[in-house]
Design a protein around this motif. Structure first.
Motif, PDB file in Angstrom:
ATOM      1  N   LEU A  69      59.706 -58.365   8.198  1.00  9.28           N
ATOM      2  CA  LEU A  69      58.860 -57.799   9.249  1.00  9.28           C
ATOM      3  C   LEU A  69      58.300 -58.907  10.130  1.00  9.28           C
ATOM      4  N   GLN A  70      58.545 -58.812  11.430  1.00  6.72           N
ATOM      5  CA  GLN A  70      57.963 -59.745  12.380  1.00  6.72           C
ATOM      6  C   GLN A  70      56.484 -59.414  12.576  1.00  6.72           C
ATOM      7  N   SER A  71      55.757 -60.338  13.160  1.00  2.94           N
ATOM      8  CA  SER A  71      54.325 -60.131  13.374  1.00  2.94           C
ATOM      9  C   SER A  71      54.066 -58.904  14.241  1.00  2.94           C
ATOM     10  N   LYS A  72      54.942 -58.645  15.239  1.00  2.73           N
ATOM     11  CA  LYS A  72      54.735 -57.493  16.111  1.00  2.73           C
ATOM     12  C   LYS A  72      54.895 -56.173  15.351  1.00  2.73           C
TER      13      LYS A  72
ATOM     14  N   LEU B 240      61.893 -49.371  14.821  1.00  6.86           N
ATOM     15  CA  LEU B 240      63.343 -49.156  14.904  1.00  6.86           C
ATOM     16  C   LEU B 240      64.052 -50.279  15.653  1.00  6.86           C
ATOM     17  N   SER B 241      63.404 -50.835  16.664  1.00  9.12           N
ATOM     18  CA  SER B 241      64.064 -51.874  17.467  1.00  9.12           C
ATOM     19  C   SER B 241      63.962 -53.266  16.851  1.00  9.12           C
ATOM     20  N   GLN B 242      63.021 -53.446  15.909  1.00  7.82           N
ATOM     21  CA  GLN B 242      62.831 -54.778  15.332  1.00  7.82           C
ATOM     22  C   GLN B 242      63.296 -54.883  13.886  1.00  7.82           C
ATOM     23  N   THR B 243      63.716 -53.766  13.290  1.00  5.90           N
ATOM     24  CA  THR B 243      64.234 -53.807  11.916  1.00  5.90           C
ATOM     25  C   THR B 243      65.648 -53.261  11.804  1.00  5.90           C
TER      26      THR B 243
ATOM     27  N   LYS C 252      54.189 -60.120   1.623  1.00 11.34           N
ATOM     28  CA  LYS C 252      55.518 -60.737   1.712  1.00 11.34           C
ATOM     29  C   LYS C 252      56.203 -60.465   3.043  1.00 11.34           C
ATOM     30  N   GLN C 253      55.517 -59.738   3.921  1.00 11.91           N
ATOM     31  CA  GLN C 253      56.048 -59.395   5.250  1.00 11.91           C
ATOM     32  C   GLN C 253      57.459 -58.794   5.138  1.00 11.91           C
ATOM     33  N   SER C 254      57.555 -57.765   4.294  1.00 15.23           N
ATOM     34  CA  SER C 254      58.851 -57.114   4.089  1.00 15.23           C
ATOM     35  C   SER C 254      58.660 -55.617   3.888  1.00 15.23           C
TER      36      SER C 254
END
Length: 284
Positions: free
Chosen positions: A178-181, A138-141, A160-162
């Motif tokens: 999507l970040q690595s974390k 929730l805090s990173q997207t 695709k990191q999405s």
């Protein structure tokens, strides 16, 4: 000759019209349809038909402090009235006069966010991969709580990191990066995730899908342990505030959050005076 069919008999057709985009061309989201049906069916059970006088009566019964409830009721009935008009029921008088009773917020909305120190405290207090994922996701997207609750396993694209948000507000679909974390939190959670045939991403310890209330309750308990006031919307605001403070373009944050108006995104940014002073001290 006017159609005298009871208004309640139009509800089923109205539901189909919302779901298949027959009201303005755009399908409504399932959560919106569910909300509108809840308020309208309850209204018709009590009053029988939609009239301006009945609208006034129901609004008088709801305290003005309950703005969200009054607004959702008004919006649901307005949508139903437009459908009745489309079906040949004369709602001209209602549609013209009901606008005068549109609920307006009389108190400033209480806004809340979580700063980086608070996020660190929440992550440090997590007792399971599920809690860690909720805070990180929730805090990173910037996802809405309903959007998180409606995620399915197939919506995640690790290559695709999405992430595909298919049941977004007003039926829109969007993708977020999507970040690595976040990826690490997802992978850690999927190993821990309760074994079930359900394809929902967020599953509770009983093997059932977590709804918006389950997510809020879990975050509330986590916040009590971490001594941090937290809600899903506070984490959504944190996404905007922290990224804006890092210089990320506001228009990109708008797209990520799924806002129609960039002014809404700007209102989510709650940079403090102390943060501004600290940033200014490093300016050339």
């Amino acid at each position: 000759m006017p159609d005298m069919k009871p208004q309640v008999e139009y509800v089923s057709g109205w539901e189909d019209a919302m779901r298949f985009g027959l009201l303005g061309g755009r399908p409504f989201s399932e959560i919106c349809i569910k909300t509108y049906l809840f308020y309208t069916q309850g209204f018709l059970e009590q009053y029988g038909e939609l009239t301006v006088d009945n609208l006034k009566q129901v609004l008088l019964s709801i305290p003005v402090e309950h703005f969200a409830k009054r607004q959702k009721l008004y919006q649901a009935l307005a949508c139903f009235a437009r459908y009745l008009e489309q079906e040949g029921v004369n709602m001209d008088l209602y549609l013209a006069q009901a606008k005068k009773f549109r609920p307006r917020r009389h108190l400033l909305e209480k806004k809340h966010t979580v700063d980086q120190k608070g996020l660190n405290a929440l992550l440090g207090a997590c007792e399971s991969p599920l809690e860690h994922l909720l805070v990180t996701l929730l805090s990173q997207t910037g996802l809405r709580v309903n959007e998180a609750a409606n995620l399915k396993l197939d919506d995640i694209d690790f290559d695709k990191q999405s992430l595909a948000v298919r049941l977004a507000k007003w039926g829109k679909t969007r993708r977020v990066g999507l970040q690595s974390k976040v990826i690490e939190a997802l992978q850690g959670y999927l190993v821990y995730r309760h074994k079930t045939e359900e394809d929902w991403l967020l599953i509770n310890r009983h093997g059932n899908r977590m709804d918006r209330y389950g997510i809020r309750n879990r975050l509330d308990r986590l916040g009590q342990r971490a001594q941090v006031k937290v809600t899903p919307h506070a984490l959504r605001c944190a996404f905007v505030t922290l990224n804006a403070n890092k210089g990320r373009p506001l228009v990109m944050l708008q797209i990520a959050c799924g806002h129609n108006d960039i002014a809404t995104t700007r209102s989510y940014c709650m940079t403090t005076e102390d943060e501004t002073i600290e940033a200014m001290q490093a300016w050339d």
